[in-house]
Design an enzyme around this catalytic site. Structure first.
Site, PDB file in Angstrom:
ATOM      1  N   ASN A   1       5.431   0.777  -8.696  1.00 24.96           N
ATOM      2  CA  ASN A   1       6.104   0.459  -7.423  1.00 24.96           C
ATOM      3  C   ASN A   1       7.551   0.031  -7.665  1.00 24.96           C
ATOM      4  OD1 ASN A   1       4.400   0.637  -4.863  1.00 24.96           O
ATOM      5  ND2 ASN A   1       2.960  -0.260  -6.320  1.00 24.96           N
TER       6      ASN A   1
ATOM      7  N   MET B   1       0.156 -10.160 -10.010  1.00 24.62           N
ATOM      8  CA  MET B   1      -1.273 -10.434  -9.878  1.00 24.62           C
ATOM      9  C   MET B   1      -1.631 -11.915  -9.840  1.00 24.62           C
ATOM     10  SD  MET B   1      -2.111  -7.432  -9.390  1.00 24.62           S
ATOM     11  CE  MET B   1      -3.891  -7.434  -9.338  1.00 24.62           C
TER      12      MET B   1
ATOM     13  N   HIS C   1      -0.190  -4.286  -0.880  1.00 19.07           N
ATOM     14  CA  HIS C   1      -1.611  -4.432  -1.191  1.00 19.07           C
ATOM     15  C   HIS C   1      -2.320  -3.100  -0.923  1.00 19.07           C
ATOM     16  CE1 HIS C   1      -5.361  -6.562  -1.814  1.00 19.07           C
ATOM     17  NE2 HIS C   1      -5.846  -5.889  -0.788  1.00 19.07           N
TER      18      HIS C   1
END
Ligand code: GRF
Length: 193
Positions: free
Chosen positions: A8, A90, A109
């Protein structure tokens, strides 16, 4: 902020390079020294683009949760960042941290929240038998994956899907949704609260 692979983060940097996202990645913070995302930063820096600072802040180096969160907060405050993007980070940030940066932290998410918060969202979706999953970008508050939703994309769950095949299909959409959402925030098209 990252913990792992950094795909990402890569999507964000690519969107900036392609002129689709009017933003700048100043600093990357990882809670794991072995995150592949840090290697990506090294490679970009070596390739001579705009230098991205990186820091490793590991939870095990701090006596308490607050001091871990504070170490991260100091780095971000010193650099006066406009937006904190949790791109595969995380760890859960504490209520104090969330309040300090309210409206300035977003998370991606891999489910259609409020369904399947927490770890292994794709596994949860398969176990539940849902036929549609997806990904969500939301503001971060003190709850786990519970802050207000900014944007979502639905992704079908297909017969025979495994955690890997579903994750891959969702990830493709994440790579589009996250930079697009950041661009909307940068252009003041989305307001917090
Ligand atoms: C993504 O699926 C993201 O939604 C979740 O963690 C994963 C991170 O992947 N929070 P990457 O490190 O960006 O490749």
């Amino acid at each position: 902020m990252v913990s792992g692979r950094g795909s990402n983060l890569d999507a964000i940097v690519r969107s900036i390079d392609e002129g689709k996202l009017n933003a700048c990645v100043n600093v990357v913070i990882s809670d794991r020294h072995d995150a592949l995302a840090l290697k990506r930063v090294e490679e970009w820096n070596a390739a001579g683009g705009k230098r991205i600072e990186s820091f490793v802040i590991e939870r095990s180096s701090f006596p308490g949760k607050d001091s871990f969160d504070d170490a991260i907060a100091s780095i971000l405050e010193e650099r006066e960042v406009d937006l904190i993007v949790l791109a595969g980070f995380m760890r859960v940030l504490g209520a104090k941290f969330a309040a300090r940066f309210a409206g300035k932290i977003i998370n991606i998410h891999p489910s259609l929240l409020p369904s399947f918060p927490g770890l292994h969202a794709q596994r949860q979706a398969l176990a539940y038998g849902t036929k549609i999953s997806g990904c969500t970008v939301h503001f971060v508050d003190k709850t786990l994956d519970g802050g207000s939703i900014i944007s979502q994309v639905a992704v079908p769950v297909l017969d025979g899907d495994t955690e890997d095949t579903l994750s891959e299909r969702i990830l493709k959409e994440e790579h589009r949704l996250l930079p697009e959402t950041i661009q909307k925030l940068a252009a003041n098209q989305i307001r917090f609260g």
